[in-house]
Write an enzyme that holds these catalytic residues in place. Structure first.
Site, short mmCIF file in Angstrom:
data_model
loop_
_atom_site.label_atom_id
_atom_site.label_comp_id
_atom_site.label_asym_id
_atom_site.label_seq_id
_atom_site.Cartn_x
_atom_site.Cartn_y
_atom_site.Cartn_z
N GLN B 256 0.83 -1.19 0.00
CA GLN B 256 0.00 0.00 0.00
C GLN B 256 0.86 1.25 0.00
OE1 GLN B 256 -3.35 1.50 -0.64
NE2 GLN B 256 -3.20 -0.67 -0.30
N HIS B 259 2.22 3.11 -3.22
CA HIS B 259 1.33 3.85 -4.12
C HIS B 259 1.65 5.33 -4.17
CE1 HIS B 259 -1.69 1.36 -5.95
NE2 HIS B 259 -1.91 0.70 -4.84
N GLU B 325 -10.08 2.04 3.39
CA GLU B 325 -10.36 1.61 2.02
C GLU B 325 -10.23 0.08 1.92
OE1 GLU B 325 -7.37 2.91 -0.69
OE2 GLU B 325 -8.61 2.55 -2.48
N HIS B 326 -9.08 -0.44 2.36
CA HIS B 326 -8.85 -1.89 2.38
C HIS B 326 -8.70 -2.34 3.83
CE1 HIS B 326 -6.88 -0.38 -1.38
NE2 HIS B 326 -7.51 -1.40 -1.92
N ASP B 359 -6.67 -6.04 -5.85
CA ASP B 359 -6.32 -4.97 -6.79
C ASP B 359 -6.38 -5.47 -8.24
OD1 ASP B 359 -5.83 -3.19 -4.79
OD2 ASP B 359 -3.66 -3.45 -4.79
N HIS B 418 -52.93 20.27 -5.80
CA HIS B 418 -52.67 18.84 -5.61
C HIS B 418 -53.97 18.12 -5.24
CE1 HIS B 418 -48.45 19.92 -5.69
NE2 HIS B 418 -48.06 18.68 -5.46
#
Lengths: 430, 430
Positions: B256, B259, B325-326, B359, B418
Site C-alpha cells: 500500500q 502507491h 479503504e482496504h 487490486d 394537488h
C-alpha cells in the site's frame, strides 16, 4: 403554455427551449463558506447567532424536547395524524422491498467472494421552514433510512421567530422515526451536520431539500459527508394520446405548477386537438380558488410547454431527453409502454395515477431527480442509506494458482511491492 | 511506523493522529473554472491548446483510431494480454451478481407499484497518464458499466509528448469494452465529458481517479453530470492477532505504501510483540530492490501507524472509526468476525487474501472509498451505472379509496391544486 410541434429544429433547440439553467452564484458561495467556517470554529454559539440573524429567533436551547413533540400531537387534528400514519405505513411497506442483504459466492472450492451490507451510522435530514415545511417530505426522507437500519436520524429545521417548529413537521418526524431534532436551518444547519458542534454530533450523510444557501452548503460539504442530489424546480411531463382526458391532465399540470414559479409542467402529445383542449382547460382551472394561483400562473406562463409529436416513438424520444422528475403516461394501455421509458424519476401509469398520489400516499419516494438528472440518478431509497463492502477470501492453493497473473500485472504497472506481497507467501515453496 | 497504545486519549485524538486532511485549494479551483469555461465556449480548440500546454503534445485529432489499438495489441507481451483477459473475466463474473432487475408488487388488486431499472446511456472513464496509468483501473472502472448495459463508454486519457497512449491502457480498454477513446487529460477532459465539444459528445456520469485538477473539475461539474467519489490517498488497515505472520503483514503494508507518499498503512493488533515484529520486518523489507522505495519510505514514515489494542472489541471499534479503504483481517477464524466490520471498502479475510489479490484479480472492484468515506459510500459497482424509476399504477376504485387521505394531506400543506387533481377525477360521482 407555449406550444411547439416536435420537429428537427425543436429537437436541436430543446435545451434552449426548456431553459433548465444551472445556477452559478459566486456571491452565495462566499457567504456559505463564511458560515461553514464560523460553525466549524465557534460551534453552537455560531448556530444561535445565525438563527437570531436569519430567523429572528433567540434560542436558549437548540434541541427539541419530548414535551414539545407531545404538545404538537395534542394540538394537531387527530384525523390528519391518522392520514400521516397511513401514508407512513405505505411508504414503509414499499421501501421494505428495496432492502439488500449480504451475499457470498464460491466461484471455486476455497474461494469466497461477496458483498457485505451495513447501514450508515448517522444520517441528517434537512427540513425547510416556513411555507415549504412539508411533513410529507419528512416521511419520504426519513423512512428509507429507518428501513435501512440507520441508528441515528438527526432532523434540522429552522424555527419561527418564537422558537417553534411547525407542529405537523414534529408529528411527521415522530411517526417516521427521527431520533433527534434541532432548531437550526440554512447553511449553518448543514455545517453543523457535517462538522458537528457541542450539541449536534456530526452525521455521515445529509439529505433533504432547501433553498440556494442550503443547496450550496450541501455541495461544499460533499466529500466530508455524503449528500443526496441537489434538487432543482419540480417538474411533471404528461405523455398523452387521443384517449386522454384534458380535464385530468390540466389538473395534474397545475398541481405541479403551484409548487414554484420555476416549476415545469410539460405536455407531450400525439393529438393536436388534445393539446389545445388542455391549454384551454388550464386557463379555466387556474381561475378557481387556488391559494397559490399566482405561483401556478407564473410557472405555466414561463415554464409550461406543450409538444405535439407525430407518433409515440417521437413522444418517448422527447420524454427521454427531458428526463422528467415525474412522468405520467396518459395513454391507452400505458403499462405496455414502460420499456419505452429510459429516463424518469417516477412513472405514473394510466388515468387514475395522478402525481399527488405519489407525492403523498402510494409508497414510492417523492424525493426524485430533477433538472434532467434522472439520466443518471434515482429516487431516494433504502440503497442511499446502506454501504456495501466487498468480501474476498482465498485459500493457499487458490492464491498460489493466481500468483503468476497477479505478479505479472503488478510488475507491468511498476508496483513491485504489490508483487512481493504475493511472492513472500510462497518464497519457501520448492 | 508510529506506534500507539489504543487508549482513551488516542481514541479522542484519532483524527489528529491520522491527519487525513481535507484539501482546500482555492487557487486550483480558479484555474479549473477557467479551463471549464474555455472548453464550454471553444470546444476542441481549447482541448488541443491545453494538451499542448500541459502535456506538450500537438494533436491533429483527439480520437484514438482502431489502428492505434491494433498496434498496441501487436506490441504488447501476449502473456500480459492473457493475464489482463483472465482478470477481466473474474471482474465481469463478480459484477454480474450485482445486476438488478425491474420488479413490481401488487399490495392490493388494482394497485401496481415497482422499480424500473435502466442503464445510464453514456459514461465517461478518466484514466490518468504517465506513471499512474494503470490498466487494472481501466478494467475496474469500465466492466461494471458494461455489465450494467451502458450503451457508450468514453475513455479519456492524456497522451505523451508524441501523442501516444500507453499500450497496456489501450489493450485493457479494448478488453474491458470501452467504445470510444480520446487523447485528452486534466480538467479539460472532465469539462469535455460534462459539456461536450465538436468531437466528444457529453456523457451522463464520469468515473475514474485523477490528480487534484481532475478531482476539482469533477467536483465542479457534479450536478450537471454524476461523478464517483473523489479518491484520496490509498489506505490499508490490517487487524492482526497473535496468530498472524509478521512477514506477510509487513509485505502487505508496503504494497500500500508504494502507491503514494500520502498512502496510509495501518496495523491494528492485540499483540504488542507482533507490533514490534512487523515494524522490524518493514525496515528489513523496504531495503530490498523496490522501484518505488523512496515513496514507500515516505508513506511508512509519515502516514504509517501501529495501534496496540487490549482486545478485538477495541480493535474493531478503532477500525470502524478509521473506515479504511482496504481492511485485512489477519486473525484466527477471520470469517467469523465479518459482522464486526461496519465501515470498510473491501474486506480481505485470512492470511492468503492479501490486498493485491483484490487490486488485480479476484473480481470485486478496486475502486473503493478512501479517507473514511467508507462510512457512507461503497465500492464502484454495477449499481453506479443504473438508475431506478418508481412505478405507480392505481385503478379508479383504489384512487377513490385513497382520495380523502391524499386531499387532506395536500390541503394541510397548502397545496390546493394537488388536492384538486384528485377531486376532479371524482367530481361527477354522486
Amino acid at each position: 403554455m407555449k406550444k411547439y410541434t416536435y420537429n428537427t429544429e425543436v429537437r436541436q433547440q430543446l435545451d434552449i427551449i426548456l431553459k433548465r439553467s444551472e445556477s452559478d452564484q459566486q456571491d452565495v458561495r462566499t457567504t456559505v463558506l463564511d458560515i461553514i467556517d464560523r460553525v466549524k470554529s465557534e460551534g453552537d454559539r455560531a448556530l444561535k447567532d445565525y438563527e437570531e440573524k436569519f430567523d429572528h429567533c433567540k434560542l436558549d436551547s437548540l434541541k427539541v424536547t419530548p414535551e414539545e413533540i407531545d404538545r404538537a400531537f395534542s394540538e394537531t387534528d387527530p384525523a390528519l395524524i391518522e392520514t400521516i400514519k397511513r401514508s407512513a405505513e405505505n411508504i414503509r411497506n414499499f421501501h421494505e422491498h428495496q432492502k439488500e442483504t449480504t451475499w457470498t459466492i464460491h466461484p471455486k472450492d476455497g474461494i469466497t467472494l461477496g458483498q457485505h451490507i451495513t447501514p450508515i451510522d448517522r444520517v441528517g435530514v434537512y427540513v425547510p421552514g416556513g411555507k415549504a415545511a412539508y411533513p410529507s417530505t419528512v416521511l419520504m426522507d426519513t423512512i428509507p433510512a429507518v428501513v435501512a437500519g440507520v441508528d441515528t436520524i438527526v432532523m434540522v429545521t429552522p424555527p419561527d421567530a418564537s422558537g417553534n417548529i411547525n407542529q405537523n413537521i414534529l408529528c411527521a418526524a415522530k411517526i417516521a422515526g427521527v431520533t433527534e431534532i434541532y432548531k437550526v436551518g440554512g447553511a449553518q444547519a448543514i455545517a453543523a451536520l457535517a462538522y458537528g458542534t457541542e450539541t449536534i454530533a456530526p452525521v455521515n450523510k445529509i439529505v433533504g431539500p432547501g433553498n440556494i444557501f442550503v443547496a450550496t452548503a450541501k455541495k461544499e460539504v460533499f466529500g466530508k459527508v455524503a449528500i443526496d442530489m441537489i434538487a432543482g424546480p419540480s417538474e411533471v411531463c404528461v405523455v398523452a394520446d387521443s384517449t386522454a382526458n384534458p380535464v385530468y391532465i390540466a389538473a395534474d399540470l397545475l398541481s405541479q405548477a403551484e409548487h414554484d414559479e420555476m416549476a415545469m409542467p410539460v405536455l407531450v402529445t400525439t393529438d393536436d386537438k388534445l393539446a389545445d383542449q388542455v391549454i384551454a382547460e388550464i386557463d379555466r382551472q387556474i381561475d378557481t380558488d387556488l391559494r397559490r394561483k399566482a405561483i401556478a400562473k407564473a410557472s405555466v406562463t414561463d415554464h409550461g410547454f406543450v409538444f405535439v409529436c407525430d407518433n409515440l416513438d417521437d413522444a418517448f424520444e422527447l420524454t427521454n431527453q427531458i428526463a422528467p422528475e415525474h412522468l405520467e403516461l396518459a395513454i391507452d394501455n400505458s403499462e405496455k409502454y414502460l420499456d419505452c421509458v429510459r429516463n424518469a424519476g417516477a412513472i405514473f401509469l394510466g388515468m387514475y395515477s395522478p402525481e399527488p398520489l405519489g407525492d403523498y400516499y402510494a409508497g414510492p419516494n417523492h424525493t426524485l431527480p430533477t433538472s434532467g438528472t434522472a439520466k443518471f440518478s434515482s429516487p431516494l431509497g433504502v440503497y442511499d442509506f446502506i454501504k456495501r463492502s466487498s468480501i474476498i477470501q482465498y485459500d493457499r492453493d487458490n492464491l498460489k494458482a493466481a500468483a503468476d497473473d497477479i505478479t505479472a500485472f503488478a510488475y507491468s504497472e511498476g508496483l513491485d511491492a504489490h508483487a512481493k506481497s504475493i511472492e513472500r507467501r510462497f518464497s519457501n515453496d520448492a
